[in-house]
Design an enzyme around this catalytic site. Structure first.
Site, PDB file in Angstrom:
ATOM      1  N   GLU A   1     -17.635  53.677  19.148  1.00 36.46           N
ATOM      2  CA  GLU A   1     -16.412  52.940  19.449  1.00 36.46           C
ATOM      3  C   GLU A   1     -15.325  53.256  18.429  1.00 36.46           C
ATOM      4  OE1 GLU A   1     -17.023  48.700  20.178  1.00 36.46           O
ATOM      5  OE2 GLU A   1     -19.015  49.141  20.943  1.00 36.46           O
TER       6      GLU A   1
ATOM      7  N   TYR B   1     -27.244  49.746  17.764  1.00 32.40           N
ATOM      8  CA  TYR B   1     -26.047  49.005  17.402  1.00 32.40           C
ATOM      9  C   TYR B   1     -25.128  49.839  16.497  1.00 32.40           C
ATOM     10  CZ  TYR B   1     -23.437  44.648  16.764  1.00 32.40           C
ATOM     11  OH  TYR B   1     -22.478  43.684  16.759  1.00 32.40           O
TER      12      TYR B   1
END
Lengths: 282, 305
Positions: free
Chosen positions: A159, A152
């Protein structure tokens, strides 16, 4: 990401569809995974990786929109709002940042998010498939609720890095932007919009991350056979308690006990130890 | 009888009220409770007869609730409260000032060479008058026309509502008063028709508010079905339950057409969304309460919704 799908009294058509969907998605992300491995094996660089897997990524990531429909129609027991936010953030990154901005394709964020997304999605869809079929191998459950701790943050970093790398090209090309004067008397600067999405990562990441930890704890609490309770005093926390114990005994006689940081340290370890009923730190 | 007050979330006993007669109303209980806990003014208190039950009305008496010999009531703190009028004054005066900041082109909003300049387009001045009139009307209605059945709302609503109104006012004002503003494509005809729709809908909205006020004289608790009065604008009651919302939406659409500005259209539609939710709820309540409620009436849009 979202709560596991349950097979309560569900129509057979819905079940069949969900099984087909999850199998197809597992296969799709496996193909992407193989594409990534193949690319690194042949070229040893992340440059060109995106172009290699672009078509499959666009297809299978966009197909995640079905999950919103699943949640909305109730055939999957997930929160619609949460699912929508998660799917849209992924689809938004893919179609809004990566696909249109060529300069981002060979940056470092891409392999980071590709690896994170691929592994996460393969395990997630595999997990859902097994849940639908009724028997879930322990290894799949363990992977789903353990790998996220690393994947995660890796994915989010990828991103954010990609968004950051897209800012200059977007500003220079003025893509997806509208400037005054125009007939609508409206303006939007896509460059500013992208900058505006960055704070949301910092707002939502902790919540979602710790939500997964809570899910994980619930899972261990619910199903004892997944992780047996340790009988022996072998965890790090127990060792720390063992070490601090003599000091703590002295503290009990001290007047300033409650204000003292040593006692505070001891109390926090005992508290943590109590909270983590199952020894995962071992 | 003895009344135990428990916290509705934690079920802990907060206090015991003694010598309470069974025809005591919830309002009186709230006053007694405030004497024990001075911080909790009555508007902030809420009581329920079961932890997950409905909030009890102020006029209900203990005997109506069938509490039995050992009475238990569950207390919930509604949080700091603020009066409805206060909220309305704040949320409506904000847009008045905010719009004018942009209209007079205060420095640092637009390029410095435009500071304190005036737009050459008439429609920009017209828009400032219309926008200001709209919010001035709202402030005056809050003072003289509206009658609020609830006294207060939670204070976080104040911040939420003010953010909504003030941000949208700023967003609209920014584009309308911008040096690069483009007037209506279809020229004077478009501006005039937009203005006409705006004016008519403002009058309509005012008429409906006045009609609601005269529907129930102050002090009376009688509830009646709203119907058209002598004022022709109130004829919309024959078609919808909440014509005030219909007219409000109409005003903003008129304003949007007049200024030809996308943010105004967005504001009109977002407002419509919220008002539609309220209108549908009110419409449902009317139908539940009055068995002879006109069947052809809709909630907010004639025939359609």
């Amino acid at each position: 990401m979202t709560a596991p799908q349950t097979t309560r009294k569900q129509s057979p058509i819905a079940q069949a569809w969900l099984i087909m969907y999850n199998v197809a998605m597992t296969a799709g992300w496996l193909v992407i995974g193989l594409g990534i491995v193949n690319h690194f094996y042949k070229h040893r660089t992340h440059k060109g990786l995106y172009r290699q897997v672009e078509k499959q990524l666009l297809f299978f990531q966009t197909a995640a929109i079905f999950e919103i429909i699943h949640a909305a129609t109730g055939i999957v027991r997930s929160n619609v709002m949460l699912t929508t936010m998660q799917v849209f953030s992924r689809v938004g990154i893919v179609w809004g940042v990566i696909q249109p901005v060529a300069q981002v394709h060979n940056t470092e964020g891409i392999p980071m998010l590709m690896v994170a997304w691929t592994i996460t999605e393969i395990i997630r869809y595999l997990y859902y498939t097994f849940m639908l079929l009724g028997t879930t191998p322990y290894i799949v459950v363990w992977l789903r609720y353990s790998l996220f701790t690393v994947l995660y943050p890796l994915g989010v970093s990828g991103e954010l890095l990609s968004i950051y790398n897209s800012l200059k090209p977007v500003r220079d090309s003025q893509m997806y932007s509208l400037f005054l004067p125009n007939q609508l008397n409206f303006s939007i600067d896509y460059h500013i919009v992208l900058i505006g999405t960055i704070p949301f990562y910092f707002i939502f990441f902790p919540q979602l991350y710790f939500h997964m930890f809570a899910q994980r704890k619930k899972l261990w609490d619910l199903d004892l056979r997944l992780l047996p309770r340790k009988q022996t005093d072998s965890s790090i926390l127990d060792y720390l308690i063992h070490v601090v114990q003599p000091i703590r005994n002295n503290c009990m006689q001290c007047e300033k006990m409650k204000q003292c940081c040593v006692y505070g340290f001891y109390s926090s370890i005992v508290f943590l130890r109590k909270k983590m009923k199952y020894d995962i730190l071992d | 009888m003895e009344l135990q007050i428990l916290d509705s979330k934690t079920k802990q006993k907060l206090c015991t009220l003694e010598r309470i007669s069974s025809n005591t109303t919830i309002d009186s209980i709230k006053e007694i409770y405030q004497r024990k806990f001075p911080n909790y003014y009555p508007e902030r208190q809420s009581f329920k007869s079961s932890p997950k039950g409905k909030l009890l009305k102020g006029s209900e008496t203990l005997s109506e609730l069938n509490l039995g010999a050992e009475g238990v009531l569950y207390f919930k703190d509604l949080g700091p409260q603020v009066g409805w009028s206060t909220v309305f004054y704040c949320e409506y005066t904000g847009p008045l000032f905010v719009y004018l900041l942009f209209y007079f082109r205060l420095p640092y909003i637009y390029d410095s060479k435009f500071a304190f300049t005036s737009s050459p387009d008439d429609v920009v001045h017209l828009a400032a008058i219309c926008h200001s009139f709209h919010y001035m009307k709202r402030v005056l209605e809050t003072k003289f026309v509206h009658r609020f059945s609830h006294g207060t709302m939670p204070i976080k609503n104040l911040f939420r509502n003010c953010s909504y109104y003030w941000s949208f006012a700023a967003w609209m004002a920014y584009y309308i008063n911008h040096p690069l503003y483009t007037p209506a494509t279809f020229g004077t005809m478009q501006i005039c028709s937009g203005l006409a729709v705006f004016v008519l809908c403002e009058l309509g909205n005012l008429s409906i508010h006045l009609a609601f006020r005269s529907l129930r004289p102050s002090g009376s608790t009688q509830r009646k079905i709203p119907t058209a009065t002598g004022n022709p604008f109130t004829l919309l009651f024959n078609f919808v339950s909440c014509p005030n919302y219909t007219y409000e939406f109409g005003s903003w659409v008129g304003f949007a057409v007049m200024t030809q500005t996308l943010p105004v259209f967005i504001f009109a539609f977002v407002g419509f969304g919220q008002m539609a939710i309220w209108a549908l709820a009110k419409h449902r309540n009317y139908k539940k309460e009055f068995s002879n409620y006109p069947r052809s009436r809709k909630a907010i849009l004639p025939i359609v919704l």
